[in-house]
Design an enzyme around this catalytic site. Sequence first.
Site, mmCIF file in Angstrom:
data_model
loop_
_atom_site.group_PDB
_atom_site.id
_atom_site.type_symbol
_atom_site.label_atom_id
_atom_site.label_comp_id
_atom_site.label_asym_id
_atom_site.label_seq_id
_atom_site.Cartn_x
_atom_site.Cartn_y
_atom_site.Cartn_z
ATOM 1 N N GLN A 1 6.359 -21.333 -45.884
ATOM 2 C CA GLN A 1 6.239 -21.727 -44.422
ATOM 3 C C GLN A 1 5.142 -20.939 -43.468
ATOM 4 O OE1 GLN A 1 9.019 -20.786 -45.883
ATOM 5 N NE2 GLN A 1 10.862 -21.943 -45.077
ATOM 6 N N ASP B 1 17.509 -16.406 -37.892
ATOM 7 C CA ASP B 1 18.440 -17.428 -37.839
ATOM 8 C C ASP B 1 19.901 -17.131 -37.334
ATOM 9 O OD1 ASP B 1 16.421 -17.831 -40.071
ATOM 10 O OD2 ASP B 1 16.968 -19.740 -39.673
HETATM 11 O O1 MRU Z 1 14.216 -22.330 -44.076
HETATM 12 P P1 MRU Z 1 13.650 -22.437 -42.484
HETATM 13 O O2 MRU Z 1 12.315 -22.671 -42.805
HETATM 14 O O3 MRU Z 1 14.422 -23.110 -41.627
HETATM 15 O O4 MRU Z 1 13.630 -20.793 -42.129
HETATM 16 C C1 MRU Z 1 13.101 -20.198 -41.066
HETATM 17 C C2 MRU Z 1 13.238 -19.034 -40.683
HETATM 18 O O5 MRU Z 1 13.704 -18.200 -41.471
HETATM 19 C C3 MRU Z 1 12.564 -18.780 -39.360
HETATM 20 O O6 MRU Z 1 12.040 -17.398 -39.431
HETATM 21 C C4 MRU Z 1 13.781 -18.536 -38.246
HETATM 22 O O7 MRU Z 1 14.485 -19.776 -38.148
HETATM 23 C C5 MRU Z 1 13.664 -18.092 -36.781
HETATM 24 S S1 MRU Z 1 12.391 -19.502 -36.177
HETATM 25 C C6 MRU Z 1 12.262 -19.344 -34.777
#
Ligand code: MRU
Length: 353
Positions: A203, A244
């Site tokens: 990401q 999250d």
């Molecule tokens: O697996 P993902 O890409 O959904 O994980 C996203 C994250 O861990 C982010 O850091 C988190 O959702 C915060 S987003 C503002």
Amino acid sequence: MSDPAETPIAYDRIRAVEWNNGAVKLIDQRKLPASYEHLRLESVADVARAITDMVVRGAPAIGVTAAYGVVLAARSRYREDPAAWKTAIEQDLQQLAAARPTAVNLRWAVDRMRGLLDGVSGDPAPALLQEARRIHAEDIAANHRMGELGSALIEPGSGVLTHCNTGALATGGYGTALGVVRAGVAGGRIKSVYADETRPWLQGARLTAWELVEDGIPVTLIADGAAAHLMRQGRVQWVIVGSDRIAANGDVANKIGTYAVAVAARHHGVKFMVVAPTSTVDLETASGADVPIENRDADEVLGCGARRIAPEGAGAWNPAFDITPAALIDAIVTEKGVVSTPDRDKIAAMMAA
Ligand code: MRU
């Protein structure tokens, strides 16, 4: 309320999620940055699948998407049976809430939409769409507020490190941790931005780097394993991440690798900031030990993208998130304010404020 998708401001042009002509329109984040494509979804089952399959990802973004998904569910259930739709929709709400387990914003958004159902009479779609748009607009407003609050903590001329993607792609717009980065760069407080590549989904490399390049903000990618070395060289003064789920005691669930960065930050005297709206705070989850951690397919670790890296016969463990204990966190920033050195009492006071 104006449509958030129609009110872009500087550094706030990307919308991962939109309501568009009676459907949910998503940027397909699995394809970025190689190609910029949208998917148009007209059923709640397609929305739930898109969340599970990472078309859209990031805690607040999947909450906003699920809220629009509830509108699709209500429209279809009402058409099927105007007398029984309120009962029939429950399985759709459960399907949406279960699409991914760790980010509490998903359940929060579905619960908030569910809260409207009893009071609706006649066609439910207009009232539910208004609420989904409100959730979306509130998220963007929260991000701008957190951008101001978080960037004010940073000494002018600082270097920062971020992990995963927390920008417009991961939220209703603008971003949480990346909102602080945007505000900090705009205000001259942040002079250099480092981003972990964030294996296995990358990401950081694919999404954070793309967003920052789109905004003309210079970004330096590092391999995840380079973070401690970067800190030892004194190149960053703050780590800034999203979340999250924030437990009642201030423990933070975030993308796998966040905990290791927090440990390294404390060792090197680098400050650690978590930026998340209050929709990410879950007072029903007592501590990080109670957060359900999503385990994803081993193939994501055994390869890179579609390309297999590890030899046949090797196994892999692939937890998608980890827990950073509150004791390693210098500040949690929400739209309600800054909680320094968080603990259970301070989190409770912030949520009650
Ligand atoms: O697996 P993902 O890409 O959904 O994980 C996203 C994250 O861990 C982010 O850091 C988190 O959702 C915060 S987003 C503002």
